[in-house]
Write an enzyme that holds these catalytic residues in place. Structure first.
Site, PDB file in Angstrom:
ATOM      1  N   ASP A 316     -94.236  46.657  59.526  1.00  0.00           N
ATOM      2  CA  ASP A 316     -93.128  47.193  60.449  1.00  0.00           C
ATOM      3  C   ASP A 316     -92.282  47.774  59.498  1.00  0.00           C
ATOM      4  O   ASP A 316     -91.082  47.607  59.301  1.00  0.00           O
ATOM      5  CB  ASP A 316     -92.455  46.066  61.124  1.00  0.00           C
ATOM      6  CG  ASP A 316     -91.699  46.433  62.152  1.00  0.00           C
ATOM      7  OD1 ASP A 316     -91.787  47.511  62.661  1.00  0.00           O
ATOM      8  OD2 ASP A 316     -91.215  45.605  63.065  1.00  0.00           O
ATOM      9  N   GLY A 335     -84.014  46.035  60.027  1.00  0.00           N
ATOM     10  CA  GLY A 335     -85.310  46.421  59.501  1.00  0.00           C
ATOM     11  C   GLY A 335     -85.349  46.562  57.851  1.00  0.00           C
ATOM     12  O   GLY A 335     -84.222  46.770  57.403  1.00  0.00           O
TER      13      GLY A 335
END
Length: 431
Positions: A316, A335
């Site tokens: 990811d 993130g």
């Protein structure tokens, strides 16, 4: 990394090797014309034009496969381009990366899929040996309203379908599962109820209260997951559950699998390395969505990876510029990067400490993701195509912008730190 027609990798510890190996799993591997020509404890008859790669003290296994990561291109090129992403992935040992449609515009058309597939044919060289596998959006513009033409996009080369964001319309989810049931294409869904999650920045619990961060209830994930599992039970449509982050979700997934539901599941690698106890410095690179779990969540995820309840570890990879990420914790985009870091960090965290054997970690980063995508992973077998990664767990290096290929080198909690372990070679028969 080399395009030499014949290479001999000597005395590496082989992961997933064949019966020709010695008892300690150390052996030589001969690569010829893009295929594995021989595997033996020692190969002594070597043609003069063979390039020798010393594998002593290193681990050789199938090329790593990332289920899902994000690029900047198109739309956000200062974060990451296809070229920088592929170079970063190669440096991290990944021969294939699933590319999420989180771009501007979203990958929801034949032309968008075609442009990604075409991009990797340009500039193929020693620093980029990774194949990009584009995910198509499920809905037009990934806006969660109108379904795309699945059959058309699958034919165009989409590896599967995901919006990479929660689908909050239950009617649309039910219609998606009914429509996709006969097509047998990978579908990845992120269980999360945005209304329950609200504007929270950390998993709700003692640590979020102590740090003054707005909490995200576990129920934001589990309520959505429970509903999704009901839909799957009714339609029997295979689904991949992405970004699992809570202990309660592991319980639900384990029960669903015991009942025979056709599901696979993955966790993003940061959730195995950190929990809310690591947020005391308000490091923006530890802001994730879903948020890092509480310590009990993290332990449940680690156990689920070991037991196979979670078949795959996803990277990811989420690139953001220094300016975007250098803000208050609760304002930072969620993130962090990971393609160049996941293997060495996970190795040090779980293999060196004896929590997982090397084969288990490697499987969750290669064959596990491949199975979730209904693909064949690389194999360390005679006659197989050479799609391999050679990893040296002893190499020491410092994480700096100069030592990374990604354009978002500062978007990691390990910035400036010394890292142990580095990929030394990648072979990819696909180029």
């Amino acid at each position: 990394m080399s395009h030499s027609m014949r290479q001999l990798i000597t005395q590496a510890t082989l992961i997933g090797g064949a019966a020709e190996l010695t008892a300690d799993g150390v052996g030589d591997v001969l690569i010829e014309a893009g295929k594995i020509a021989a595997i033996a404890p020692s190969i002594t008859e070597i043609p003069t034009d063979t390039e020798i790669v010393d594998g002593s003290g290193q681990f050789l296994g199938p090329g790593l496969i990332d289920l899902y990561s994000q690029s900047g291109e198109p739309g956000y090129e200062p974060r990451e381009t296809y070229v920088s992403l592929r170079r970063a992935a190669t440096a991290g040992g990944f021969t294939r990366v699933g590319l999420l449609p989180t771009t501007q515009p979203a990958a929801d058309s034949i032309s968008a899929i075609a442009s990604i597939l075409a991009a990797q044919k340009v500039g193929t060289n020693l620093s980029a040996q990774t194949k990009l596998m584009p995910w198509s959006a499920i809905t037009i513009g990934a806006k969660g309203k109108q379904l795309v033409d699945f059959a058309e996009l699958a034919e165009a080369g989409a590896v599967g379908f995901t919006d990479a964001r929660p689908l909050s319309n239950p009617v649309l989810v039910k219609r998606l599962l009914e429509y996709m049931q006969p097509l047998n294409q990978p579908i990845a869904l992120w269980p999360c109820d945005p209304q329950i999650a609200g504007a929270g920045a950390a998993r709700e619990g003692v640590n979020s209260l102590r740090l003054g961060l707005e909490g995200v209830s576990v129920i934001a994930e589990t309520a959505s997951l429970a509903a999704l599992l009901e839909y799957i039970a009714e339609t029997s449509t295979p689904i991949h559950i992405m970004r699992v982050s809570t202990a309660r979700s592991i319980t639900l997934i384990r029960q669903a699998k015991e009942q025979g539901l056709p599901i696979t599941a993955s966790v993003a690698w940061h959730h195995l390395c950190f929990d809310t106890g690591d947020l005391q410095d308000y490091q923006p690179s530890l802001r994730h969505d879903p948020p890092l779990g509480n310590p009990a969540d993290r332990q449940a995820l680690v156990d689920a990876v070991r037991e196979g309840v979670l078949e795959a570890i996803a990277i990811d990879h989420s690139p953001y510029t220094y300016e975007e990420k250098t803000v208050a914790f609760d304002l930072a985009p969620p993130g962090a990067i990971g393609l160049e870091l996941a293997l060495p960090i996970l190795w040090q965290t779980f293999v060196v400490t004896g929590k997982w054997p090397p084969d288990l970690l490697w499987h969750r980063l290669s064959h596990g993701p491949a199975n979730c995508l209904q693909l064949d992973a690389g194999r360390l077998e005679i006659g197989a195509s050479a799609e391999l990664t050679l990893f040296n767990p002893a190499t020491q290096w410092t994480l700096t912008a100069q030592n990374l290929q990604t354009l978002s080198a500062f978007n990691t909690p390990w910035a400036g730190q010394s890292i142990q372990g580095k990929v030394s070679h990648v072979w990819n028969c696909q180029f």
